[in-house]
Design an enzyme around this catalytic site. Structure first.
Site, PDB file in Angstrom:
ATOM      1  N   ARG A 125       0.923  -4.983  -5.583  1.00 24.53           N
ATOM      2  CA  ARG A 125       1.307  -6.095  -4.967  1.00 24.53           C
ATOM      3  C   ARG A 125       1.524  -7.052  -5.976  1.00 24.53           C
ATOM      4  O   ARG A 125       0.781  -7.434  -6.952  1.00 24.53           O
ATOM      5  CB  ARG A 125      -0.249  -6.472  -4.150  1.00 24.53           C
ATOM      6  CG  ARG A 125      -0.325  -5.452  -2.994  1.00 24.53           C
ATOM      7  CD  ARG A 125      -1.339  -5.930  -1.852  1.00 24.53           C
ATOM      8  NE  ARG A 125      -1.124  -4.775  -0.832  1.00 24.53           N
ATOM      9  CZ  ARG A 125      -2.083  -3.820  -0.737  1.00 24.53           C
ATOM     10  NH1 ARG A 125      -3.123  -3.584  -1.998  1.00 24.53           N
ATOM     11  NH2 ARG A 125      -2.040  -3.049   0.304  1.00 24.53           N
ATOM     12  N   ASP A 150       5.871  -5.125   6.217  1.00 25.50           N
ATOM     13  CA  ASP A 150       6.153  -6.358   6.400  1.00 25.50           C
ATOM     14  C   ASP A 150       6.513  -7.367   5.136  1.00 25.50           C
ATOM     15  O   ASP A 150       7.310  -8.169   5.003  1.00 25.50           O
ATOM     16  CB  ASP A 150       5.705  -7.064   7.311  1.00 25.50           C
ATOM     17  CG  ASP A 150       6.019  -6.500   8.970  1.00 25.50           C
ATOM     18  OD1 ASP A 150       7.076  -5.910   8.933  1.00 25.50           O
ATOM     19  OD2 ASP A 150       5.311  -6.838   9.710  1.00 25.50           O
ATOM     20  N   THR A 203       4.301   2.713   5.615  1.00 17.02           N
ATOM     21  CA  THR A 203       2.668   2.360   5.477  1.00 17.02           C
ATOM     22  C   THR A 203       2.186   3.083   6.636  1.00 17.02           C
ATOM     23  O   THR A 203       2.616   3.320   7.689  1.00 17.02           O
ATOM     24  CB  THR A 203       2.473   0.763   6.178  1.00 17.02           C
ATOM     25  OG1 THR A 203       1.048   0.506   6.635  1.00 17.02           O
ATOM     26  CG2 THR A 203       3.474   0.344   7.150  1.00 17.02           C
ATOM     27  N   ARG A 249      -6.108  -2.122   9.098  1.00 19.19           N
ATOM     28  CA  ARG A 249      -7.002  -3.487   8.809  1.00 19.19           C
ATOM     29  C   ARG A 249      -6.475  -4.334   9.956  1.00 19.19           C
ATOM     30  O   ARG A 249      -7.177  -5.070  10.504  1.00 19.19           O
ATOM     31  CB  ARG A 249      -6.262  -4.062   7.431  1.00 19.19           C
ATOM     32  CG  ARG A 249      -7.044  -5.336   7.172  1.00 19.19           C
ATOM     33  CD  ARG A 249      -7.077  -5.738   5.648  1.00 19.19           C
ATOM     34  NE  ARG A 249      -5.834  -5.389   4.885  1.00 19.19           N
ATOM     35  CZ  ARG A 249      -5.717  -5.136   3.659  1.00 19.19           C
ATOM     36  NH1 ARG A 249      -6.704  -5.678   2.915  1.00 19.19           N
ATOM     37  NH2 ARG A 249      -4.357  -4.777   2.996  1.00 19.19           N
ATOM     38  N   GLY A 274       0.722  -1.107   0.003  1.00 24.24           N
ATOM     39  CA  GLY A 274      -0.038  -0.031   0.009  1.00 24.24           C
ATOM     40  C   GLY A 274       0.797   1.297   0.009  1.00 24.24           C
ATOM     41  O   GLY A 274       1.772   1.304   0.572  1.00 24.24           O
ATOM     42  N   ASP A 301      -0.224   2.509   8.447  1.00 23.87           N
ATOM     43  CA  ASP A 301      -1.018   1.973   9.523  1.00 23.87           C
ATOM     44  C   ASP A 301       0.017   1.745  10.812  1.00 23.87           C
ATOM     45  O   ASP A 301      -0.342   1.492  11.874  1.00 23.87           O
ATOM     46  CB  ASP A 301      -0.974   0.393   9.357  1.00 23.87           C
ATOM     47  CG  ASP A 301      -2.356   0.373   8.225  1.00 23.87           C
ATOM     48  OD1 ASP A 301      -2.925   1.298   8.070  1.00 23.87           O
ATOM     49  OD2 ASP A 301      -2.461  -0.769   7.581  1.00 23.87           O
ATOM     50  N   ASP A 313       2.086  -0.257  11.504  1.00 20.28           N
ATOM     51  CA  ASP A 313       2.166  -1.568  12.243  1.00 20.28           C
ATOM     52  C   ASP A 313       3.492  -2.513  11.972  1.00 20.28           C
ATOM     53  O   ASP A 313       3.106  -3.692  12.050  1.00 20.28           O
ATOM     54  CB  ASP A 313       0.590  -2.377  11.751  1.00 20.28           C
ATOM     55  CG  ASP A 313       0.845  -2.472  10.114  1.00 20.28           C
ATOM     56  OD1 ASP A 313       1.803  -1.856   9.412  1.00 20.28           O
ATOM     57  OD2 ASP A 313       0.038  -2.998   9.606  1.00 20.28           O
TER      58      ASP A 313
HETATM   59  P1  ADP Z   1       3.126  -4.413   2.825  1.00 21.08           P
HETATM   60  O1  ADP Z   1       4.454  -4.528   2.334  1.00 21.08           O
HETATM   61  O2  ADP Z   1       2.655  -3.313   2.823  1.00 21.08           O
HETATM   62  O3  ADP Z   1       3.204  -5.415   3.830  1.00 21.08           O
HETATM   63  P2  ADP Z   1       1.888  -6.845   1.185  1.00 21.08           P
HETATM   64  O4  ADP Z   1       2.034  -7.749   2.368  1.00 21.08           O
HETATM   65  O5  ADP Z   1       0.980  -6.754   0.101  1.00 21.08           O
HETATM   66  O6  ADP Z   1       2.166  -5.292   1.642  1.00 21.08           O
HETATM   67  O7  ADP Z   1       3.286  -7.128   0.433  1.00 21.08           O
HETATM   68  C1  ADP Z   1       3.805  -6.562  -0.819  1.00 21.08           C
HETATM   69  C2  ADP Z   1       4.509  -7.504  -1.836  1.00 21.08           C
HETATM   70  O8  ADP Z   1       5.610  -8.055  -1.035  1.00 21.08           O
HETATM   71  C3  ADP Z   1       3.764  -8.895  -2.070  1.00 21.08           C
HETATM   72  O9  ADP Z   1       2.744  -8.246  -3.015  1.00 21.08           O
HETATM   73  C4  ADP Z   1       4.767  -9.554  -2.510  1.00 21.08           C
HETATM   74  O10 ADP Z   1       5.226  -9.241  -3.898  1.00 21.08           O
HETATM   75  C5  ADP Z   1       5.867  -9.412  -1.578  1.00 21.08           C
HETATM   76  N1  ADP Z   1       5.707 -10.270  -0.338  1.00 21.08           N
HETATM   77  C6  ADP Z   1       4.866 -10.430   0.518  1.00 21.08           C
HETATM   78  N2  ADP Z   1       5.003 -11.622   1.434  1.00 21.08           N
HETATM   79  C7  ADP Z   1       5.999 -12.180   0.779  1.00 21.08           C
HETATM   80  C8  ADP Z   1       6.602 -13.357   1.269  1.00 21.08           C
HETATM   81  N3  ADP Z   1       6.083 -13.880   2.326  1.00 21.08           N
HETATM   82  N4  ADP Z   1       7.535 -13.794   0.704  1.00 21.08           N
HETATM   83  C9  ADP Z   1       8.173 -13.181  -0.571  1.00 21.08           C
HETATM   84  N5  ADP Z   1       7.417 -11.964  -1.043  1.00 21.08           N
HETATM   85  C10 ADP Z   1       6.529 -11.416  -0.249  1.00 21.08           C
HETATM   86  O1  F6P Z   2      -1.727   0.631   3.527  1.00 20.90           O
HETATM   87  C1  F6P Z   2      -2.541  -0.146   4.750  1.00 20.90           C
HETATM   88  C2  F6P Z   2      -4.124  -0.268   4.324  1.00 20.90           C
HETATM   89  O2  F6P Z   2      -4.273   1.046   4.445  1.00 20.90           O
HETATM   90  C3  F6P Z   2      -4.716  -0.843   5.571  1.00 20.90           C
HETATM   91  O3  F6P Z   2      -5.182  -0.037   6.484  1.00 20.90           O
HETATM   92  C4  F6P Z   2      -5.964  -1.123   4.461  1.00 20.90           C
HETATM   93  O4  F6P Z   2      -6.787  -2.108   5.113  1.00 20.90           O
HETATM   94  C5  F6P Z   2      -5.347  -1.301   3.276  1.00 20.90           C
HETATM   95  O5  F6P Z   2      -4.212  -0.652   3.324  1.00 20.90           O
HETATM   96  C6  F6P Z   2      -6.073  -1.352   2.187  1.00 20.90           C
HETATM   97  O6  F6P Z   2      -5.350  -1.314   1.126  1.00 20.90           O
HETATM   98  P1  F6P Z   2      -5.931  -1.522  -0.427  1.00 20.90           P
HETATM   99  O7  F6P Z   2      -7.376  -0.941  -0.452  1.00 20.90           O
HETATM  100  O8  F6P Z   2      -5.003  -1.023  -1.175  1.00 20.90           O
HETATM  101  O9  F6P Z   2      -6.061  -2.804  -0.458  1.00 20.90           O
END
Ligand code: ADP
Ligand code: F6P
Length: 319
Positions: free
Chosen positions: A72, A103, A125, A171, A11, A127, A129
């Site tokens: 993503r 994360d 982010t 979230r 995000g 959040d 978090d």
């Molecule tokens: P954030 O980085 O905000 O936590 P996501 O969880 O959507 O957002 O992760 C962003 C991107 O990072 C994912 O679309 C994926 O490409 C990569 N990613 C997430 N989890 C993993 C994982 N366990 N191993 C490798 N790549 C990951």
């Molecule tokens: O960036 C974090 C966050 O804002 C969460 O609080 C929310 O649930 C989520 O992203 C929504 O993301 P999207 O609408 O891009 O899936």
């Protein structure tokens, strides 16, 4: 390192642009070239990669969103995806990468580091978090946006003697709800970290009503949800006309605040300082008022303690 890449992932968050700018400017000042990888890990897999120089990052420090776009990338979680990403790193001469995200993005950065492309993560982010850091880029801007929006809602709630139940983002985490809730003087703040019975919220509204209070703001984190239902239950139990509002993505956009711009700049600088020495598999953190770093593995295994003291302050001062 001669060439590093930078990407934004997951995000978006206000301040990501300031971080990209800091990465580019720091790297160039150290004699390195920078490649901008667009749309997160998808850009690395597909070769959506551009050259960035000092002037490509002019005029972005004040802008929300991310000029590198974000995405993503489910494919990056597969062996095939990571292999294609590594191939493109070789093709474009990318020797290390700064990954700005949450994360999930750090897990991807760890995978790349283990496969020979040192990566440094920057927490981005709204959040707040991420366990390893006290602060994530975008949090301050999002909280200020939530506060401004609820201030506007309060005007109309006050005029009508109503109760407004407002959902803010988060979230899995209640940090935006907690701090923006304090800032708007919410009667109750509902977060996923603490189970709250709607009956207790209703009791509190009734008690404050007895002391002369006539309009009410209830802030609810997205992770708790159900604002329409909460508003309905409050109206039925108290007779106070109630309305629900979901603030939504308005909280993810807009001009970053001073805090987000400065934090992003410091973190971008710190990330390149590590990569320049060939150090990867790290995340930049803000801990006890200082910018520092941790191994990604260690960072991902940390647990963030919810600020129960702040929650108590909120509860006590909202009577
Ligand atoms: P954030 O980085 O905000 O936590 P996501 O969880 O959507 O957002 O992760 C962003 C991107 O990072 C994912 O679309 C994926 O490409 C990569 N990613 C997430 N989890 C993993 C994982 N366990 N191993 C490798 N790549 C990951
Ligand atoms: O960036 C974090 C966050 O804002 C969460 O609080 C929310 O649930 C989520 O992203 C929504 O993301 P999207 O609408 O891009 O899936």
């Amino acid at each position: 390192m001669k060439t590093i890449g930078v990407l934004t992932s997951g995000g978006d968050a206000p301040g990501m642009n300031a971080a990209v700018r800091a990465v580019v400017r720091t790297a160039v000042s150290l004699g390195m070239s920078v490649k901008g990888i667009r749309r997160g890990y998808n850009g690395l897999i597909e070769g959506d990669i551009i050259d960035l120089d000092l002037r490509s990052v002019s005029d972005i420090i004040h802008r929300g969103g991310t000029v590198l776009y974000t995405a993503r990338s489910p494919k990056f979680k597969t062996e095939e995806g990571v292999s294609e990403a590594i191939e493109n790193c070789k093709k474009y001469g990318i020797e290390g990468i700064v990954v700005i995200g949450g994360d999930g993005s750090f897990r991807g950065a760890r995978d790349l580091s283990l496969r020979g492309i040192p990566c440094v993560g920057i927490p981005g982010t709204i959040d707040n978090d991420i366990s390893s850091t006290d602060y994530t880029i975008g949090f301050d801007t999002a909280m200020n946006t939530a506060m401004e929006m609820v201030d506007k809602i309060r005007d109309t709630a006050q005029s009508h003697d109503r109760c407004s139940v407002v959902e803010v983002m988060g979230r899995r985490a209640g940090y935006i709800a907690l701090q923006s809730g304090i800032a708007v003087g919410a009667t109750a703040i509902l977060v996923p970290e603490i189970e709250t019975k709607i009956e207790d919220v209703i009791t509190k509204i009734k008690e404050t009503q007895k002391t002369g209070k006539q309009h009410f703001i209830i802030v609810v984190a997205e992770g708790v949800g159900g604002v329409e239902d909460i508003a309905k239950q409050i109206e039925e139990a108290t007779g106070i006309e109630s309305r629900a509002t979901i603030l939504g993505h308005v909280q993810r956009g807009g001009r970053p605040t001073v805090r987000d711009r400065v934090m992003a700049t410091q973190m971008g600088y710190a990330a390149v300082e590590l990569l320049k020495d060939g150090i990867g598999n790290k995340v930049i953190c803000y801990k006890n008022g200082k910018i520092t770093n941790l191994d990604i593995y260690e960072a991902l295994n940390m647990k963030k303690e919810f600020d129960y003291e702040m929650y108590n302050v909120a509860h006590t001062t909202s009577i």
